[in-house]
Motif scaffolding. Sequence first.
Motif, mmCIF file in Angstrom:
data_model
loop_
_atom_site.group_PDB
_atom_site.id
_atom_site.type_symbol
_atom_site.label_atom_id
_atom_site.label_comp_id
_atom_site.label_asym_id
_atom_site.label_seq_id
_atom_site.Cartn_x
_atom_site.Cartn_y
_atom_site.Cartn_z
ATOM 1 N N SER A 31 38.393 47.648 39.266
ATOM 2 C CA SER A 31 38.202 48.334 40.551
ATOM 3 C C SER A 31 38.177 49.851 40.400
ATOM 4 O O SER A 31 38.073 50.555 41.394
ATOM 5 C CB SER A 31 39.326 47.921 41.504
ATOM 6 O OG SER A 31 40.586 48.041 40.852
ATOM 7 N N HIS A 122 41.607 38.234 48.587
ATOM 8 C CA HIS A 122 42.347 39.497 48.778
ATOM 9 C C HIS A 122 43.428 39.321 49.827
ATOM 10 O O HIS A 122 43.243 38.576 50.792
ATOM 11 C CB HIS A 122 41.387 40.608 49.196
ATOM 12 C CG HIS A 122 41.965 41.976 48.989
ATOM 13 N ND1 HIS A 122 42.482 42.723 50.023
ATOM 14 C CD2 HIS A 122 42.144 42.712 47.861
ATOM 15 C CE1 HIS A 122 42.939 43.868 49.538
ATOM 16 N NE2 HIS A 122 42.738 43.889 48.233
ATOM 17 N N SER A 172 38.583 39.791 44.695
ATOM 18 C CA SER A 172 38.894 40.814 43.689
ATOM 19 C C SER A 172 38.648 40.401 42.243
ATOM 20 O O SER A 172 38.636 41.255 41.368
ATOM 21 C CB SER A 172 40.368 41.215 43.801
ATOM 22 O OG SER A 172 40.612 41.796 45.035
ATOM 23 N N HIS A 200 34.175 44.880 45.750
ATOM 24 C CA HIS A 200 33.954 44.900 44.302
ATOM 25 C C HIS A 200 32.478 44.970 43.932
ATOM 26 O O HIS A 200 32.119 45.542 42.916
ATOM 27 C CB HIS A 200 34.593 43.660 43.652
ATOM 28 C CG HIS A 200 35.963 43.951 43.126
ATOM 29 N ND1 HIS A 200 36.189 44.357 41.838
ATOM 30 C CD2 HIS A 200 37.160 43.953 43.737
ATOM 31 C CE1 HIS A 200 37.480 44.581 41.665
ATOM 32 N NE2 HIS A 200 38.098 44.329 42.810
ATOM 33 N N LYS A 226 34.706 51.773 44.121
ATOM 34 C CA LYS A 226 34.725 50.876 42.952
ATOM 35 C C LYS A 226 33.365 50.965 42.252
ATOM 36 O O LYS A 226 33.041 52.016 41.724
ATOM 37 C CB LYS A 226 35.075 49.451 43.403
ATOM 38 C CG LYS A 226 36.491 49.334 44.023
ATOM 39 C CD LYS A 226 36.852 47.891 44.292
ATOM 40 C CE LYS A 226 38.267 47.749 44.824
ATOM 41 N NZ LYS A 226 38.350 47.867 46.296
ATOM 42 N N ARG A 357 42.401 40.807 33.628
ATOM 43 C CA ARG A 357 41.096 41.127 34.216
ATOM 44 C C ARG A 357 40.516 42.346 33.500
ATOM 45 O O ARG A 357 41.200 43.354 33.318
ATOM 46 C CB ARG A 357 41.291 41.420 35.710
ATOM 47 C CG ARG A 357 40.010 41.717 36.462
ATOM 48 C CD ARG A 357 40.271 41.954 37.953
ATOM 49 N NE ARG A 357 40.971 43.209 38.215
ATOM 50 C CZ ARG A 357 40.970 43.861 39.370
ATOM 51 N NH1 ARG A 357 40.312 43.352 40.408
ATOM 52 N NH2 ARG A 357 41.633 44.995 39.534
#
Length: 411
Positions: A31, A122, A172, A200, A226, A357
């Motif tokens: 992000s 989210h 996310s 995103h 982002k 991630r």
Amino acid sequence: MPPITAHDPEVAALIARETARQNAALTLVASENYASHAVLAAAGSALTNKYADGYPGARDYPGCEVCDDIETLARERLCRLFGAGHANVQPYSGSVANLAVYCALLNPGDRILSMKVEDGGHHTHGSPEHLSGRLYRAARYGVDPATGLLDYAEIAAAVRREQPALLICGGSFYPRTIDFGAFAEIADEAGTLCLADIAHLAGLIAGGQHPSPAGAVPLITTTTHKTLRGPRGGAILCDAEYAEEIDAAVYPCLQGGPLMHIIAAKAVCCAEAMTPAFKDYSRRVVANAKVLATALAAEGFSPFTGGTDTHLLVLDLAGAGIRGCDAEGALSRAGIAADRCPVPGRGEGYDTAGGIRLGTPAATTRGMGEEEMKALASLIAGILRNPHHPGRIGEARREVAQLARTFPVSP
Ligand code: DSN
């Protein structure tokens, strides 16, 4: 930073420290990104001095002529970029943008159907600790545990079962293409409103690397910082029929004075996102993520769903004998920022997360390409195999620092 240095050396030193930290480390936090000098300049401009409560042509303060022009320009650019009928550029954040949609179009107690947080959804989509979960009744859909993919037949069944007033898509850490058209069809069939949270994906959509929800999904929220690479903030896009209710929900229902300096920076980032250079950037973001996923798989680490279609991947660490939090710590000690992440479908929380991630938007902004992704994959694999080995971590740290020097944040 000469004016700050002279005026407030303490804050100037802290900003300089953070700038140096960002330069010396690599962020693979999916992000995060680096805004351009033009975006930073607009965000740091004299517009911060102005109150402009209201909207263009209808403000509560005098002297808003320039603010009117800036906000109109930002709205027009955002609509043009995404092909939307109406834009509200005032939300302070993506969270407020989401709340504004709920306040505009739902009644307290209405049902929301959204993706499970532990599968990539989210918390502002109905989690109990967020206002959305207190005001509305949230039901969740997840990914198919066998494939890790969204199962649109299951989502349609959940809509029939839960009869939500609002179906939300987006999240996310879903690494694959989201079929916004399928969500719109499911919602239409049930007579349910549909919201796409593209926080995103915004930059990938603007750059033509991911299908757009515009035209199919009537309500869209996003952040601007982002993959879109603008200032920290939010925005709402909607069909013209919802414009009045959405605007009233943002101001005066939820917010006060708009951040005109940030709105100017949003206008700048939209103009940047319309250029061929940005299209190429977003193509490289996705190409880099795919190379990173393939190279990590070759090192014996499993990218969840086998890879990615987007800017991010979730590495499933189950077979690697390391927990997400330990992976995050080891990578951080080596100078690579990446956040632990639940592996979707396993019901993990953030404290028990078994994945990590990894995202490529920021590294791609620094100019890194496929060769650097392969080098990073090898570094990451080495770190994850030896998370508690100070010598190996130190060695990796030196290599990361060299990569960071070769690809500075502001060339
Ligand atoms: N905090 C953002 C992320 O890291 O994905 C989502 O709001």
